[in-house]
Design an enzyme around this catalytic site. Structure first.
Site, short mmCIF file in Angstrom:
data_model
loop_
_atom_site.label_atom_id
_atom_site.label_comp_id
_atom_site.label_asym_id
_atom_site.label_seq_id
_atom_site.Cartn_x
_atom_site.Cartn_y
_atom_site.Cartn_z
N PHE A 1 46.55 51.49 73.62
CA PHE A 1 46.08 52.47 72.47
C PHE A 1 46.06 50.64 71.16
CE2 PHE A 1 50.25 52.40 74.50
CZ PHE A 1 51.27 51.49 74.01
N VAL B 1 44.37 37.99 64.29
CA VAL B 1 44.37 36.53 63.72
C VAL B 1 43.47 35.86 63.26
CG1 VAL B 1 45.45 34.34 63.27
CG2 VAL B 1 46.85 35.98 64.43
N TYR C 1 52.09 38.40 75.30
CA TYR C 1 53.52 38.62 75.04
C TYR C 1 54.56 37.98 75.61
CZ TYR C 1 50.48 41.09 71.31
OH TYR C 1 49.22 40.85 70.81
N THR D 1 54.05 34.84 65.63
CA THR D 1 55.15 34.59 65.61
C THR D 1 55.25 35.20 65.04
OG1 THR D 1 54.86 33.00 67.41
CG2 THR D 1 57.51 32.80 66.16
C1 LIG Z 1 48.58 44.75 70.89
C2 LIG Z 1 47.29 44.32 71.06
O1 LIG Z 1 46.70 44.11 70.00
S1 LIG Z 1 46.64 43.20 71.66
C3 LIG Z 1 45.67 41.91 70.55
C4 LIG Z 1 46.39 40.63 70.66
N1 LIG Z 1 44.77 39.91 69.53
C5 LIG Z 1 43.53 39.19 70.27
O2 LIG Z 1 43.84 39.37 71.31
C6 LIG Z 1 42.59 38.93 69.20
C7 LIG Z 1 42.35 37.65 69.72
N2 LIG Z 1 43.57 37.14 69.44
C8 LIG Z 1 44.27 36.47 68.27
O3 LIG Z 1 44.02 36.77 67.16
C9 LIG Z 1 44.99 35.26 67.82
O4 LIG Z 1 44.84 34.26 69.17
C10 LIG Z 1 46.72 35.60 68.65
C11 LIG Z 1 46.95 36.67 67.84
C12 LIG Z 1 46.25 36.51 70.36
C13 LIG Z 1 47.62 34.67 69.13
O5 LIG Z 1 48.10 34.08 66.88
P1 LIG Z 1 48.56 33.04 66.25
O6 LIG Z 1 48.95 32.76 65.44
O7 LIG Z 1 47.26 31.72 67.39
O8 LIG Z 1 50.01 32.96 67.05
P2 LIG Z 1 50.49 31.93 67.31
O9 LIG Z 1 50.41 30.67 66.72
O10 LIG Z 1 52.11 32.38 67.06
O11 LIG Z 1 51.06 31.81 69.50
C14 LIG Z 1 52.63 31.76 69.42
C15 LIG Z 1 52.42 30.84 70.13
O12 LIG Z 1 51.42 31.84 71.96
C16 LIG Z 1 50.69 31.05 72.00
N3 LIG Z 1 49.46 32.22 72.62
C17 LIG Z 1 48.73 32.39 71.31
N4 LIG Z 1 47.78 33.32 71.89
C18 LIG Z 1 47.71 32.68 73.09
C19 LIG Z 1 46.55 32.91 73.93
N5 LIG Z 1 45.56 33.77 73.12
N6 LIG Z 1 46.59 32.64 74.84
C20 LIG Z 1 47.34 31.70 75.79
N7 LIG Z 1 48.57 31.42 74.59
C21 LIG Z 1 48.21 32.32 73.15
C22 LIG Z 1 50.35 29.75 71.22
O13 LIG Z 1 50.16 28.67 71.82
C23 LIG Z 1 51.81 29.53 70.92
O14 LIG Z 1 52.77 29.00 72.17
P3 LIG Z 1 53.32 27.73 71.40
O15 LIG Z 1 54.88 29.21 70.69
O16 LIG Z 1 54.85 27.15 73.17
O17 LIG Z 1 53.26 26.66 70.55
#
Ligand SMILES: CC(=O)SCCNC(=O)CCNC(=O)[C@H](O)C(C)(C)COP(=O)(O)OP(=O)(O)OC[C@H]1O[C@@H](n2cnc3c(N)ncnc32)[C@H](O)[C@@H]1OP(=O)(O)O
Length: 403
Positions: A403, A82, A121, A93
């Protein structure tokens, strides 16, 4: 901000990859796009803010070996990102709901992933399902215990030559190793043995070798060797990306060959399983430092179908009460009997979250282990032990690639 969640159209694929690269901090270039364009990449889902793609999540379709040597089609969650400008507003989510829906449409009862961060996750129902270790071995610690000498022949192969040779060995080993996934020719080229500049990013070139025993390909490896100097001394680090062999003799010969490469002072390999044969090949396993971390995460999208897809050891029937907050239709009691799971009204023997069932699914963790951490409740004395025996796998699950 009004957001739209939908599948990505063909003309939007480069935006999708660009968003993932920006979120992960990877350079975006045509080689990255190629790496993402494997035939397995069937599901590409995204969030749009107006006409701007701001969040991405995808799923590979492949077959993953599960205990019992069967290999059901699963979804491999991938390409999650994101944009930093849009984080923590619920976009991930929304994306997870969309990808799970697409997985279910294809009849995929299980999703698996590699997590960039362990905290992300669990809320979506994934449980840590295997461990992987990065090893570092100094040259002075590479002696083996005595063992049979075999007549092994090793040769270097090109990218094109390597694909049919490596894939047939991989498929033999994969059939016996929970956690290993099928690979198309495009996957081999785009994500394993190909070495384009845009992905190599300044690292030494990839070397590919095949090992033959009695004239038959029995093992392979690909590695990079980085050269440095300490005064007048060369200090090379061998970085083994993947080393796979189809028998104990081939495993011994392959690792001996790799550990005997000239000028190497340190050998590194990543994502090895905690039960890797090296522990019993090395005369002093103490010299091999292994840093262990979470490896695969598994999520049962359809509990009854997923449980019925793997094989079990002999044992009495067992009733689980499963709690699933993200996919509430999964919440309920399941009777696992003679290898098949179905909903039931019988009293539960064990209560657990869907995450814990994902952790047990590939045989990487026991119910007893999770109960000791308060993650599982035992209602019927002895049920933890029965479940452990049912789910036991003689090999630790192993997925040697991110992956
Ligand atoms: C399988 C794979 O591809 S793994 C790769 C994952 N991608 C990355 O790590 C790239 C860098 N990070 C990102 O792009 C983003 O921060 C993401 C994708 C990890 C999270 O996206 P967001 O849109 O911010 O997540 P969203 O707002 O839906 O969060 C949902 C919940 O997860 C929590 N959350 C999301 N990311 C994180 C994190 N990195 N650490 C801790 N909590 C998190 C949020 O606080 C939220 O908690 P709540 O429901 O209690 O309020």
């Amino acid at each position: 901000m009004s957001l739209e969640f939908r599948a990505v159209a063909a003309h939007e694929i480069s935006d999708y990859v660009r968003v993932v690269c920006t979120a992960m901090g990877f350079p975006f270039n045509p080689d990255r796009l190629g790496r993402s364009s494997v035939p397995e990449h069937e599901i590409r889902y995204a969030a749009f803010d107006g006409d701007m793609l701001v969040g991405a999540a995808g799923s590979f379709t492949f077959r993953m070996t599960v205990p019992g040597g069967v290999s059901p089609e699963i979804g491999g969650l991938t390409h999650v990102g994101v944009l930093p400008t849009h984080r923590r507003r619920g976009i991930l989510t929304g994306l997870m709901r969309g990808v799970f829906e697409e997985n279910r449409k294809r009849g995929q009862a299980v999703s698996a992933l590699y997590a960039s961060e362990g905290v992300i996750y669990g809320r979506y129902g994934y449980g840590m399902a295997s461990l992987g270790g990065d090893i570092e071995l100094p040259r002075h610690g590479t002696a083996f215990v005595d063992g049979p000498q075999v007549d092994a022949h090793v040769r270097y192969v090109t990218e094109d030559e390597s694909i049919p040779l490596f894939s047939s060995i991989w498929d033999r080993v994969r059939a016996e190793s929970p956690g290993m996934c099928s690979r198309s020719e495009g996957w081999w080229r785009g994500r394993r043995v190909g070495d384009p500049d845009g992905v190599r990013a300044g690292r030494p070139p990839l070397q590919r070798i095949v090992l033959e025993l009695e004239g038959r390909p029995a093992g392979y490896a690909f590695y990079r060797s980085a050269t440095g100097f300490d005064g007048f001394h060369l200090v090379n680090t061998l970085d083994i990306v993947e080393a796979i062999a189809d028998s104990p003799a081939a495993t011994r010969a392959l690792w001996r060959w790799l550990l005997d490469l000239d000028l190497v002072t340190t050998v590194k390999a990543s994502l090895l399983p905690p039960d890797h044969p090296l522990f019993f090949l090395l005369a002093s396993a103490r010299d091999m430092r292994m840093r262990v971390s979470d490896n695969l995460w598994v999520r049962l999208l359809d509990v009854a179908a997923a449980l019925s897809q793997r094989k079990y050891n002999e044992g009495p029937p067992i009733v689980f009460h499963v709690n699933d907050t993200f996919v509430p239709s999964n919440t309920g009691r399941y009777l696992l009997e003679n290898g098949t799971a179905r909903p039931t009204d019988l009293a539960p023997d064990l209560s657990l979250d869907v995450n814990a069932l994902g952790s047990a699914y590939l045989g990487g963790f026991t119910f007893t282990q999770m109960a000791r951490a308060g993650r599982i409740l035992e209602h019927t004395p002895g049920a933890l032990r029965s479940a452990d025996l049912l789910f036991h796998s003689p090999r630790a699950p192993w997925c040697p690639e991110i992956f």
